[in-house]
Design an enzyme around this catalytic site. Structure first.
Site, PDB file in Angstrom:
ATOM      1  N   HIS A   1     -38.602 -10.477  35.446  1.00 14.86           N
ATOM      2  CA  HIS A   1     -39.692 -10.692  34.488  1.00 14.86           C
ATOM      3  C   HIS A   1     -39.217 -10.293  33.100  1.00 14.86           C
ATOM      4  O   HIS A   1     -38.813  -9.152  32.876  1.00 14.86           O
ATOM      5  CB  HIS A   1     -40.908  -9.862  34.911  1.00 14.86           C
ATOM      6  CG  HIS A   1     -42.177 -10.266  34.252  1.00 14.86           C
ATOM      7  ND1 HIS A   1     -43.091  -9.354  33.760  1.00 14.86           N
ATOM      8  CD2 HIS A   1     -42.701 -11.494  33.996  1.00 14.86           C
ATOM      9  CE1 HIS A   1     -44.120 -10.002  33.241  1.00 14.86           C
ATOM     10  NE2 HIS A   1     -43.914 -11.297  33.378  1.00 14.86           N
TER      11      HIS A   1
ATOM     12  N   ASP B   1     -46.846  -8.204  31.666  1.00 19.38           N
ATOM     13  CA  ASP B   1     -48.120  -8.906  31.810  1.00 19.38           C
ATOM     14  C   ASP B   1     -49.272  -7.924  31.642  1.00 19.38           C
ATOM     15  O   ASP B   1     -49.276  -6.855  32.276  1.00 19.38           O
ATOM     16  CB  ASP B   1     -48.220  -9.583  33.182  1.00 19.38           C
ATOM     17  CG  ASP B   1     -47.346 -10.817  33.274  1.00 19.38           C
ATOM     18  OD1 ASP B   1     -46.832 -11.262  32.233  1.00 19.38           O
ATOM     19  OD2 ASP B   1     -47.171 -11.329  34.402  1.00 19.38           O
TER      20      ASP B   1
ATOM     21  N   HIS C   1     -54.112 -14.123  32.282  1.00 22.72           N
ATOM     22  CA  HIS C   1     -53.453 -12.889  31.874  1.00 22.72           C
ATOM     23  C   HIS C   1     -52.724 -13.146  30.562  1.00 22.72           C
ATOM     24  O   HIS C   1     -52.647 -14.283  30.110  1.00 22.72           O
ATOM     25  CB  HIS C   1     -52.466 -12.391  32.950  1.00 22.72           C
ATOM     26  CG  HIS C   1     -51.239 -13.234  33.082  1.00 22.72           C
ATOM     27  ND1 HIS C   1     -51.236 -14.472  33.715  1.00 22.72           N
ATOM     28  CD2 HIS C   1     -49.958 -13.044  32.635  1.00 22.72           C
ATOM     29  CE1 HIS C   1     -50.018 -14.988  33.676  1.00 22.72           C
ATOM     30  NE2 HIS C   1     -49.222 -14.155  33.016  1.00 22.72           N
TER      31      HIS C   1
ATOM     32  N   HIS D   1     -49.002 -12.834  28.931  1.00 21.41           N
ATOM     33  CA  HIS D   1     -47.568 -12.547  29.074  1.00 21.41           C
ATOM     34  C   HIS D   1     -47.062 -12.179  27.686  1.00 21.41           C
ATOM     35  O   HIS D   1     -47.160 -12.970  26.747  1.00 21.41           O
ATOM     36  CB  HIS D   1     -46.814 -13.772  29.605  1.00 21.41           C
ATOM     37  CG  HIS D   1     -45.329 -13.556  29.675  1.00 21.41           C
ATOM     38  ND1 HIS D   1     -44.720 -12.886  30.703  1.00 21.41           N
ATOM     39  CD2 HIS D   1     -44.338 -13.908  28.799  1.00 21.41           C
ATOM     40  CE1 HIS D   1     -43.407 -12.845  30.491  1.00 21.41           C
ATOM     41  NE2 HIS D   1     -43.162 -13.445  29.332  1.00 21.41           N
TER      42      HIS D   1
END
Length: 306
Positions: free
Chosen positions: A199, A203, A278, A280
Site C-alpha cells: 500500500h 487509507d 474511503h 486514499h
C-alpha cells in the site's frame, strides 16, 4: 257631425299607428343590429389579438429553447471543473441535476464524448413564461429565485466546513486530510490488491461526501480523473513535497489554484479501483506514482496529531 267625427278618427286609425309602430320598430330593430354588428366586430378583433399574442408567444418559445448550450466532455473533465469554466449557476450540483439522465447515478463518472446541457432548467422556466399573462410570469419568477436559494445554502455548509477545517489546522497551517482521522489501512501494508505489492499510502475512514482538506499550504498540480485512483487531487507544498487525495466523489479545486492548510478541496467517495468509500492519502517526493513516503510520519513532522 257624426260623419265628421268618424273622419277625424281615420287620421289616427290602426293603419297609421301600425305604420308608425312599424317605423318605430324598424328603428328599434335597426339599432340592435348596428350594436350587434359592432359587438361582433369587437369579438372578431379580440380573437385576432389573442391569436397574435399566442403567435408571439409561440415565436418566442423556440428562442427560449435555443438558449441552453451543449458541452462535449473531454478527457480530464469533471463536473466541478466544467461548472466553474462555463460559469454554471448553482455549480456542479446544478449541472449534475440537469444532466442526470446522461451522467447516471455517479456524478464522478463522466466520460469523454458525453453531451452535457448547460442551463437546461433555466430555459424550461423561460419557455413557460411567455404563454401566460404578466401576473403568472411574476408568480413563476418567484419559485425560480427560491430555487437559486438552496444552491446558495448548499454552498454555505461547504464554506463552513472549510472554515472549520482551517480552524483545526495547527499553528503552522497544517491539518489532517479529514476531520477526526482514523487510519484503516496503514502505509506499506502488503497485499496482492496493489500493483506494487504494498500500500503506497494511508487509507482514512470517510463516508461518501466527507470533507477532504489540504494538509498544508501549496499549489494544486492536478485535479481530475486518474485511472485506478478515480478522482484525485495532487498538491505541491512549499517544502517541495506532494500530497495526493484519491477516490473522491467530487472536486472543488483545479490545477494552478493556491490552497491553504485545512481548506476543503473535495468530497470523499469510492471512484476508481475502490472497494468502498474511503480516502486514499499519499505523500510523495514527486507528483507521480512511485515516489511515496510515509504519510503519517510526514504529517506528524508538521505538528499534526494522528
Amino acid at each position: 257631425m257624426p260623419a265628421k267625427g268618424k273622419h277625424r278618427r281615420t287620421k289616427t286609425g290602426p293603419i297609421s299607428r301600425g305604420v308608425l309602430a312599424a317605423g318605430t320598430g324598424g328603428a328599434v330593430l335597426a339599432l340592435p343590429l348596428i350594436g350587434a354588428t359592432g359587438a361582433h366586430a369587437a369579438e372578431q378583433s379580440a380573437p385576432a389579438a389573442t391569436s397574435a399574442a399566442a403567435h408571439s408567444a409561440s415565436a418566442s418559445a423556440p428562442a427560449a429553447k435555443g438558449a441552453p448550450k451543449t458541452y462535449s466532455v473531454v478527457s480530464g473533465d469533471y463536473l466541478a471543473k466544467i461548472a466553474a469554466e462555463k460559469k454554471v449557476k448553482g455549480g456542479w450540483q446544478k449541472l449534475y441535476q440537469d444532466n442526470r439522465d446522461v451522467v447516471g447515478e455517479n456524478p464522478s463518472l463522466i466520460l469523454p464524448g458525453m453531451k452535457l446541457t448547460l442551463g437546461a432548467k433555466a430555459s424550461g422556466s423561460a419557455e413557460a413564461a411567455p404563454s401566460t399573462a404578466a401576473p403568472s410570469a411574476a408568480k413563476k419568477a418567484a419559485p425560480a429565485e427560491k430555487t437559486a436559494a438552496p444552491a446558495e445554502k448548499t454552498a454555505a455548509p461547504a464554506a463552513e466546513t472549510a472554515d472549520s477545517g482551517a480552524s483545526e489546522s495547527t499553528g503552522s497551517g497544517w491539518a489532517a486530510p479529514v476531520e477526526n482521522p482514523n487510519v484503516t489501512t496503514q502505509y506499506r501494508a502488503s497485499g496482492a490488491s496493489w500493483s506494487s505489492g504494498y500500500h503506497t499510502g494511508s487509507d482514512f475512514q470517510a463516508a461518501s461526501g466527507t470533507s477532504v482538506r489540504s494538509i498544508g499550504p501549496g499549489t494544486v498540480v492536478s485535479a481530475g480523473w486518474s485511472g485506478s485512483y478515480g478522482n484525485e487531487v495532487v498538491i505541491q507544498h512549499e517544502d517541495g513535497m506532494y500530497s495526493q487525495y484519491a477516490h473522491l466523489s467530487s472536486l472543488e479545486v483545479s490545477a494552478g489554484q493556491t490552497v491553504t492548510g485545512g481548506q476543503q478541496i473535495g468530497l470523499s467517495g469510492t471512484t476508481g479501483n475502490s472497494t468502498g468509500p474511503h480516502l486514499h492519502f499519499e505523500v510523495r517526493t514527486g507528483p507521480s506514482y512511485g515516489s511515496d513516503v510515509d504519510p503519517i510520519a510526514y504529517l506528524r513532522s508538521h505538528g499534526v496529531s494522528i
